[in-house]
Scaffold this motif. Structure first.
Motif, PDB file in Angstrom:
ATOM      1  N   ALA A 101     -38.685  12.834  -0.683  1.00 12.68           N
ATOM      2  CA  ALA A 101     -38.279  12.286   0.612  1.00 12.68           C
ATOM      3  C   ALA A 101     -37.164  13.129   1.236  1.00 12.68           C
ATOM      4  N   HIS A 102     -37.114  13.064   2.552  1.00 11.24           N
ATOM      5  CA  HIS A 102     -35.991  13.610   3.303  1.00 11.24           C
ATOM      6  C   HIS A 102     -35.012  12.453   3.467  1.00 11.24           C
ATOM      7  N   TYR A 103     -33.789  12.629   3.014  1.00 13.48           N
ATOM      8  CA  TYR A 103     -32.759  11.601   3.176  1.00 13.48           C
ATOM      9  C   TYR A 103     -31.971  11.943   4.433  1.00 13.48           C
ATOM     10  N   VAL A 104     -32.165  11.132   5.470  1.00 18.45           N
ATOM     11  CA  VAL A 104     -31.531  11.380   6.760  1.00 18.45           C
ATOM     12  C   VAL A 104     -30.349  10.437   6.915  1.00 18.45           C
ATOM     13  N   LEU A 105     -29.227  11.004   7.314  1.00 20.04           N
ATOM     14  CA  LEU A 105     -28.031  10.210   7.595  1.00 20.04           C
ATOM     15  C   LEU A 105     -27.667  10.351   9.058  1.00 20.04           C
ATOM     16  N   VAL A 106     -27.311   9.217   9.643  1.00 23.91           N
ATOM     17  CA  VAL A 106     -26.861   9.164  11.031  1.00 23.91           C
ATOM     18  C   VAL A 106     -25.444   8.622  11.007  1.00 23.91           C
ATOM     19  N   SER A 107     -24.501   9.379  11.559  1.00 23.43           N
ATOM     20  CA  SER A 107     -23.137   8.879  11.647  1.00 23.43           C
ATOM     21  C   SER A 107     -22.914   8.276  13.028  1.00 23.43           C
ATOM     22  N   THR A 108     -22.396   7.047  13.025  1.00 21.46           N
ATOM     23  CA  THR A 108     -22.070   6.358  14.284  1.00 21.46           C
ATOM     24  C   THR A 108     -20.561   6.190  14.422  1.00 21.46           C
ATOM     25  N   ARG A 109     -19.787   7.041  13.753  1.00 21.75           N
ATOM     26  CA  ARG A 109     -18.327   6.914  13.802  1.00 21.75           C
ATOM     27  C   ARG A 109     -17.783   7.188  15.198  1.00 21.75           C
ATOM     28  N   ASP A 110     -18.490   7.978  15.982  1.00 22.87           N
ATOM     29  CA  ASP A 110     -18.125   8.238  17.379  1.00 22.87           C
ATOM     30  C   ASP A 110     -19.014   7.361  18.247  1.00 22.87           C
ATOM     31  N   SER A 111     -18.420   6.556  19.098  1.00 28.66           N
ATOM     32  CA  SER A 111     -19.203   5.608  19.903  1.00 28.66           C
ATOM     33  C   SER A 111     -20.023   6.292  20.997  1.00 28.66           C
ATOM     34  N   HIS A 112     -19.737   7.559  21.298  1.00 26.62           N
ATOM     35  CA  HIS A 112     -20.467   8.255  22.372  1.00 26.62           C
ATOM     36  C   HIS A 112     -21.470   9.276  21.862  1.00 26.62           C
ATOM     37  N   GLU A 113     -21.231   9.784  20.684  1.00 30.37           N
ATOM     38  CA  GLU A 113     -22.105  10.806  20.101  1.00 30.37           C
ATOM     39  C   GLU A 113     -22.574  10.322  18.735  1.00 30.37           C
ATOM     40  N   HIS A 114     -23.646  10.931  18.248  1.00 30.18           N
ATOM     41  CA  HIS A 114     -24.068  10.672  16.879  1.00 30.18           C
ATOM     42  C   HIS A 114     -24.233  12.009  16.170  1.00 30.18           C
ATOM     43  N   GLU A 115     -24.163  11.956  14.879  1.00 34.86           N
ATOM     44  CA  GLU A 115     -24.408  13.130  14.042  1.00 34.86           C
ATOM     45  C   GLU A 115     -25.591  12.781  13.156  1.00 34.86           C
ATOM     46  N   LEU A 116     -26.589  13.658  13.090  1.00 33.63           N
ATOM     47  CA  LEU A 116     -27.775  13.425  12.273  1.00 33.63           C
ATOM     48  C   LEU A 116     -28.004  14.648  11.402  1.00 33.63           C
ATOM     49  N   ARG A 117     -28.118  14.416  10.084  1.00 35.76           N
ATOM     50  CA  ARG A 117     -28.354  15.501   9.129  1.00 35.76           C
ATOM     51  C   ARG A 117     -29.379  15.033   8.102  1.00 35.76           C
ATOM     52  N   SER A 118     -30.079  15.994   7.507  1.00 38.63           N
ATOM     53  CA  SER A 118     -31.104  15.679   6.516  1.00 38.63           C
ATOM     54  C   SER A 118     -30.818  16.408   5.213  1.00 38.63           C
ATOM     55  N   PHE A 119     -31.170  15.726   4.110  1.00 41.05           N
ATOM     56  CA  PHE A 119     -30.896  16.251   2.779  1.00 41.05           C
ATOM     57  C   PHE A 119     -32.076  15.976   1.858  1.00 41.05           C
TER      58      PHE A 119
END
Length: 150
Positions: A101-119
């Protein structure tokens, strides 16, 4: 490399924003052997926690039976981090049980932007991979000649 449609990325981000400040989690299933995420399945974070996610065991059992009946596998397993970067924690690495599987993480720490990375996470070893977001799989990058899939 994870190649994923924009609508699926948008759905993961929307789920993460909707469940914030708790972590969101879910699966994107795809045809067995394809490595192609197709069917978005948001799940309930049974832990209901801003720092940890846990799939409900009964929901997960139902999901795996459904995927098995449809000849699908969990191509993407995703969850959000609400206050930290989109990088797997030690706990995330410890509970990762799907080596393909691809483990995808989405960071919502910033209310205006998101960060998305896959591992890829295999035996606790975390390896980041590039993410290619496409409008359609038909014209996704397929190799050195970039011949569209039929």
């Amino acid at each position: 490399m994870l190649t994923i449609r924009r609508d699926l990325v948008d759905a993961m981000v929307a789920h993460a924003r909707r469940d914030h400040p708790d972590e969101a989690c879910g699966v994107i299933a795809g045809p067995d052997g394809s490595d192609r995420p197709e069917r978005f399945i948001p799940m309930l974070n049974a832990a209901r926690s801003p720092t940890f996610y846990e799939f409900d065991s009964a929901d997960l059992l139902r999901l795996y039976r459904e995927m098995d009946a449809n000849d699908e596998v969990p191509v993407v397993i995703y969850h959000s981090h609400t206050a930290t970067e989109a990088y797997p924690s030690r706990t995330d690495a410890k509970i990762a049980a799907e080596p393909y599987a691809h483990y995808v993480l989405v960071s919502t720490r910033d209310s205006h932007e998101h960060e998305l990375r896959s591992f890829r996470i295999v035996d606790g070893v975390i390896t980041e991979e590039p993410v290619e977001v496409v409008e359609s799989y038909r014209f996704a990058h397929t190799g050195p000649d970039d011949v569209p899939e039929l």
